[in-house]
Motif scaffolding. Structure first.
Motif, mmCIF file in Angstrom:
data_model
loop_
_atom_site.group_PDB
_atom_site.id
_atom_site.type_symbol
_atom_site.label_atom_id
_atom_site.label_comp_id
_atom_site.label_asym_id
_atom_site.label_seq_id
_atom_site.Cartn_x
_atom_site.Cartn_y
_atom_site.Cartn_z
ATOM 1 N N MET A 160 0.876 -1.157 0.000
ATOM 2 C CA MET A 160 0.000 0.000 0.000
ATOM 3 C C MET A 160 0.921 1.216 0.000
ATOM 4 O O MET A 160 1.819 1.322 0.832
ATOM 5 N N LEU A 161 0.703 2.094 -0.969
ATOM 6 C CA LEU A 161 1.539 3.287 -1.057
ATOM 7 C C LEU A 161 0.621 4.492 -0.947
ATOM 8 O O LEU A 161 -0.375 4.581 -1.675
ATOM 9 N N TYR A 162 0.963 5.408 -0.059
ATOM 10 C CA TYR A 162 0.089 6.571 0.137
ATOM 11 C C TYR A 162 0.360 7.642 -0.903
ATOM 12 O O TYR A 162 1.510 7.937 -1.227
ATOM 13 N N THR A 163 -0.734 8.176 -1.431
ATOM 14 C CA THR A 163 -0.629 9.313 -2.329
ATOM 15 C C THR A 163 -1.583 10.368 -1.804
ATOM 16 O O THR A 163 -2.630 10.035 -1.251
ATOM 17 N N SER A 164 -1.211 11.621 -1.989
ATOM 18 C CA SER A 164 -2.086 12.671 -1.477
ATOM 19 C C SER A 164 -3.147 12.982 -2.509
ATOM 20 O O SER A 164 -3.139 12.462 -3.611
ATOM 21 N N GLY A 165 -4.052 13.851 -2.130
ATOM 22 C CA GLY A 165 -5.119 14.198 -3.057
ATOM 23 C C GLY A 165 -5.341 15.691 -3.057
ATOM 24 O O GLY A 165 -4.825 16.400 -2.195
ATOM 25 N N THR A 166 -6.111 16.142 -4.036
ATOM 26 C CA THR A 166 -6.342 17.580 -4.111
ATOM 27 C C THR A 166 -7.370 18.017 -3.083
ATOM 28 O O THR A 166 -7.423 19.175 -2.708
ATOM 29 N N THR A 167 -8.224 17.095 -2.649
ATOM 30 C CA THR A 167 -9.292 17.532 -1.746
ATOM 31 C C THR A 167 -9.321 16.756 -0.441
ATOM 32 O O THR A 167 -10.192 16.964 0.373
ATOM 33 N N ARG A 169 -7.215 13.994 2.658
ATOM 34 C CA ARG A 169 -5.973 13.511 3.249
ATOM 35 C C ARG A 169 -5.416 12.409 2.345
ATOM 36 O O ARG A 169 -6.118 11.863 1.514
ATOM 37 N N PRO A 170 -4.128 12.042 2.536
ATOM 38 C CA PRO A 170 -3.538 11.006 1.676
ATOM 39 C C PRO A 170 -4.335 9.697 1.686
ATOM 40 O O PRO A 170 -4.959 9.333 2.688
#
Ligand code: MLC
Length: 502
Positions: A160-167, A169-170
């Motif tokens: 599982m790899l965390y990516t952030s988002g525009t709106t 939390r990651p």
């Protein structure tokens, strides 16, 4: 699958060097298999079950690799965490993922204990003392069974790899065994990985680039990876000149530092059969500068956390400046109108969408975000804008999403803005990326101060450092009286960039 191929190499060439950290003892394929098996047994003894999340926040070191391979081997979900995350971010990742096990550097112990105190799904924390000192003898007294059945379900999550988002939390992108296998197979075909390849590995291992593209790439090939714990341009250039290596992978900031270090001198690195650049756009001057200085035509490719690699310039054939190349084997790409999602003709700019067996399963516990990530007919919306040339090459042309890429790392302005808004002196703010020669972009914050509040740049940056990893902290803070907004009150970042980036 990826793990099966690795197991074959461990059986067939046990005495060949698989990994070696600079200045440390080598680890052969046989030793790697044994160390990973002991770690797998250790995880099972701790009660780790298939599907459990195993979070690891260690520097780049052998135990990191052992835990990684052992976790995926027993069917657990491996979650790598950037050692730069401060407590607030770390806590979020551990809580959101529901990590059962957290593996940390003993040097961080005092910081970690309070974080894991009241996490309902957390069971155990293991602290590794001096992780850089561990070698092939890691857990050497631990009795390990020899053979484990490897996961055989391609839909099972491997990491599982965390990516952030525009709106938001990651989000944790679930990458399956099938995704890893598909991506590594297509990279091997496209880049012609060989048994006798020697990779100089300078990337961090907690991202797709360093972990999957580089490390899995070498191990899948049965090749040798020589690892530097961190990137230092001087060390890397000396090593590259040694004639020992055939493959090197970097982000543009690393290539920029190598190029600047050469400072007009010429070095012949043409013996390297593959030097790649990725994680951010490769500037044209660097592409040509590399040809001139190093006799190397960098191979630029395009990927993302949710997919691994999508497009690549060819190993043989034209490596086109400014282009990210052609779809990798098994990968489908298209350019669509971002509003209608209808495919656009060649030459027109639209959103890049991707399809194929390498595309991630979903965002962990976020069905709505997962649904948003895909078009109605199941293609991944990358958020990158681009066009396709008539001969099939793709070129990127900016981003549909509000994202900054600095030194190959993604920073989503909203996550910085959220932290800034917690500062008592900040009434309003907007975070943008300004072009920067070394970093690609640098994080810049425009702030409207609260009436009467006293704040200065140093204050604001120090505050951000408590809540954000250092690479996300604004490099420049500008105090303004107003922010450009449209009729609906939405801040116009394009206008702000024009005003502030100079
Ligand atoms: C470090 N710093 C950064 C930074 N990295 N700031 C902005 N952006 C970054 N990427 C900060 C440090 O915290 C420090 O801050 C200051 O910059 C100077 O540090 P440094 O010692 O000069 O930096 P260094 O440690 O050498 O790191 C630079 C780097 C590193 C380029 C080697 O950023 C790096 O390894 N980048 C690669 C990232 C990567 O692997 N991305 C792949 C993502 S996967 P201070 O204030 O403490 O002094 C992906 C998919 C795909 O994107 O397609 O590949």
């Amino acid at each position: 699958m990826f793990l099966d191929t690795l197991a074959d190499h461990c059986r067939n060439q046990p005495d060949k060097v698989a990994l070696q950290f600079i200045g440390a003892q080598p680890v052969t394929y046989g030793e790697l298999a044994a160390a990973v098996n002991r770690t797998a047994d250790y995880l099972l003894a701790l009660g780790i079950q298939p599907g459990d999340r195993v979070a690891v926040q260690l520097p780049k070191c052998l135990p990191f690799i052992y835990f990684h391979l052992a976790a995926v081997q027993i069917g657990a979900i491996f979650l790598p965490l950037n050692p730069a995350y401060p407590s607030a971010e770390l806590r979020y990742f551990l809580a959101d993922s529901g990590a059962r096990l957290f593996v940390a550097d003993a040097a961080d112990q005092s910081r970690i204990d309070p974080i894991t105190d009241d996490l309902p799904e957390h069971r155990v924390t293991i602290s590794i003392d001096k992780p850089h000192d561990s070698g092939a003898n890691w857990l050497k007294d631990w009795p390990a069974r020899r053979d484990y059945p490897l996961p055989s379900d391609p839909d099972q999550t491997a990491m599982m790899l965390y990516t952030s988002g525009t709106t938001s939390r990651p989000k944790g992108a679930q990458i399956t065994h099938g995704n890893l296998t598909a991506n590594i197979a297509s990279l091997h075909e496209a880049w012609g990985w060989r048994l006798d390849d020697v990779l100089l590995h300078v990337l961090p291992v907690f991202h797709v680039h360093g972990l999957v593209v580089a490390l899995h790439g070498a191990l899948h090939a049965g090749a040798t990876a020589i690892l530097c714990p961190t990137f230092d341009a001087g060390t890397a250039l000396d090593l590259l000149c040694s004639g020992r290596f055939s493959v090197f992978m970097g982000v543009p900031t690393m290539h920029r530092r190598l190029y600047q270090l050469a400072a007009g001198r010429r070095f012949d690195l043409s013996h390297l059969r593959l030097m790649t650049s990725g994680s951010d756009r490769l500037p044209d001057d660097l592409f040509f500068g590399y040809q001139d200085t190093f006799k190397v035509t960098l191979l630029e490719r395009y990927g993302m956390t949710e997919t691994g690699m999508n497009l690549s310039n060819p190993l043989h054939g034209e490596r086109r400046v400014g282009a990210v190349g052609l779809p990798l084997p098994g990968v489908s790409a298209r350019i669509v109108d971002p509003d209608t999602e209808q495919p656009l003709p060649d030459g027109q700019i639209g959103e890049v969408q991707i399809n194929g067996p390498h595309v991630f399963k979903d965002y962990w516990r976020q069905p709505e975000k997962t649904a948003d990530a895909f078009s109605a007919d199941g293609w991944l919306r990358t958020g990158d804008m681009g066009l396709r040339e008539p001969d099939g090459y793709y070129t990127l042309k900016g981003r549909a999403k509000d994202l900054i890429i600095t030194g190959g790392l993604n920073v989503y302005p909203p996550e910085v803005e959220l932290v800034l808004m917690e500062h008592p002196a900040v009434a309003a703010c907007a975070v943008i990326g300004c072009p920067d020669d070394e970093w690609g972009e640098q994080v810049v914050a425009a702030i409207i101060p609260r009436d009467g509040a006293a704040a200065n740049e140093a204050d604001i940056c120090a505050f951000c450092r408590e809540g954000l990893a250092a690479y996300k902290v604004p490099r420049r803070v500008v105090f303004v009286e107003e922010l450009p907004a449209n009729a609906l009150g939405k801040i116009q970042k394009a206008k702000l960039r024009e005003e502030m980036c100079g």
